[in-house]
Write an enzyme that holds these catalytic residues in place. Structure first.
Site, PDB file in Angstrom:
ATOM      1  N   TYR A 186     -12.861  -1.332  11.203  1.00  0.00           N
ATOM      2  CA  TYR A 186     -11.507  -0.769  11.149  1.00  0.00           C
ATOM      3  C   TYR A 186     -10.804  -0.855  12.510  1.00  0.00           C
ATOM      4  O   TYR A 186      -9.647  -1.290  12.592  1.00  0.00           O
ATOM      5  CB  TYR A 186     -11.581   0.687  10.679  1.00  0.00           C
ATOM      6  N   GLY A 211       0.810  -1.220   0.000  1.00  0.00           N
ATOM      7  CA  GLY A 211       0.000   0.000   0.000  1.00  0.00           C
ATOM      8  C   GLY A 211       0.833   1.254   0.000  1.00  0.00           C
ATOM      9  O   GLY A 211       0.497   2.237   0.656  1.00  0.00           O
TER      10      GLY A 211
END
Length: 245
Positions: A149, A12
């Site tokens: 999350y 990422g």
């Protein structure tokens, strides 16, 4: 040049804080490989000889194995894995779908598991390696609308601590974690764009401001370098004194 002759893989890493960390490592002499889901290399990568881009789905073991094989074939070593890839699918729990849950857990928690699992044989063979997981202040501070999350990032921190106990027994391997607060880059940029939300959140910073990408990058460089060789199982909070409430 703290990372000269080091090969660092950052998942990422194409934008946001991942990009900041990649540039920080390259500035210290590291050979940096960033990965992302897109088949198109980010334009900024062309400006840096020490940065390469590979396509990867961190939630897929086969995709991850192929990337690691490519890295090893090119550099004959992999020194540092940075599990940074992450997404958010924010909804109140009553509105959160199973897909919202699974997508976040798969990328943010299963991804670090898969990548760490896949890199382990390389670390064992070369007798050395560092895993650095990127968590979030959401791991320890409740955020409404982020059940998926917060849970994933809390899991990342516990995964860090378990691996930090297990892996040194089979090789010279350390596992640490960075817990960022809110930064101007990445997901923090989205938060700050919501003016009313940001006005309520901002007073929680003892420093009175969000962080800058280079401030997170310097923390990563430290943990990736020999200067941190005796640090293992640590969660480093980089948040400017973010309050708990």
């Amino acid at each position: 040049m703290k990372l000269r002759n080091r090969v660092i893989l950052i998942t990422g890493g194409s934008r946001g804080l991942g990009k900041s960390m990649a540039l920080g490592c390259a500035a210290e002499g590291g050979e940096v490989i960033i990965t992302g889901r897109s088949s198109v290399q980010p334009e900024w990568v062309y400006q840096y000889e020490q940065v390469s881009y590979y396509q990867q789905d961190v939630g897929c073991l086969e995709s991850t194995k192929k990337v690691l094989e490519r890295v090893f074939n090119q550099y004959a070593q992999i020194d540092v894995l940075v599990n940074n890839a992450g997404i958010n699918r924010d909804h109140l729990f009553k509105d959160m779908s199973l897909d919202d849950w699974n997508e976040v857990i798969n990328t943010n928690l299963t991804g670090p598991f898969i990548c760490s699992k896949a890199v382990l044989p390389y670390f064992i063979d070369q007798g050395y390696g560092k895993i650095i997981n990127i968590s979030s202040a959401a791991a320890t501070r409740v955020n409404i609308g982020q059940a998926n999350y917060c849970t994933a990032k809390a899991g990342v921190e516990m995964l860090t601590k378990v691996l930090a106990i297990e892996l040194p027994r089979i090789g010279n391997i350390t596992v640490n974690c960075i817990q960022p607060g809110v930064f101007e880059e990445g997901m923090g940029e989205e938060l700050m764009s919501r003016e009313k939300v940001w006005d309520k959140y901002k007073p929680r910073f003892a420093s009175g401001r969000p962080g800058y990408g280079n401030e997170l990058a310097s923390s990563l460089v430290f943990l990736a370098s020999d200067e941190s060789n005796y640090i293992n199982g640590h969660v480093l909070e980089v948040n400017g004194g973010l309050m708990w409430v």
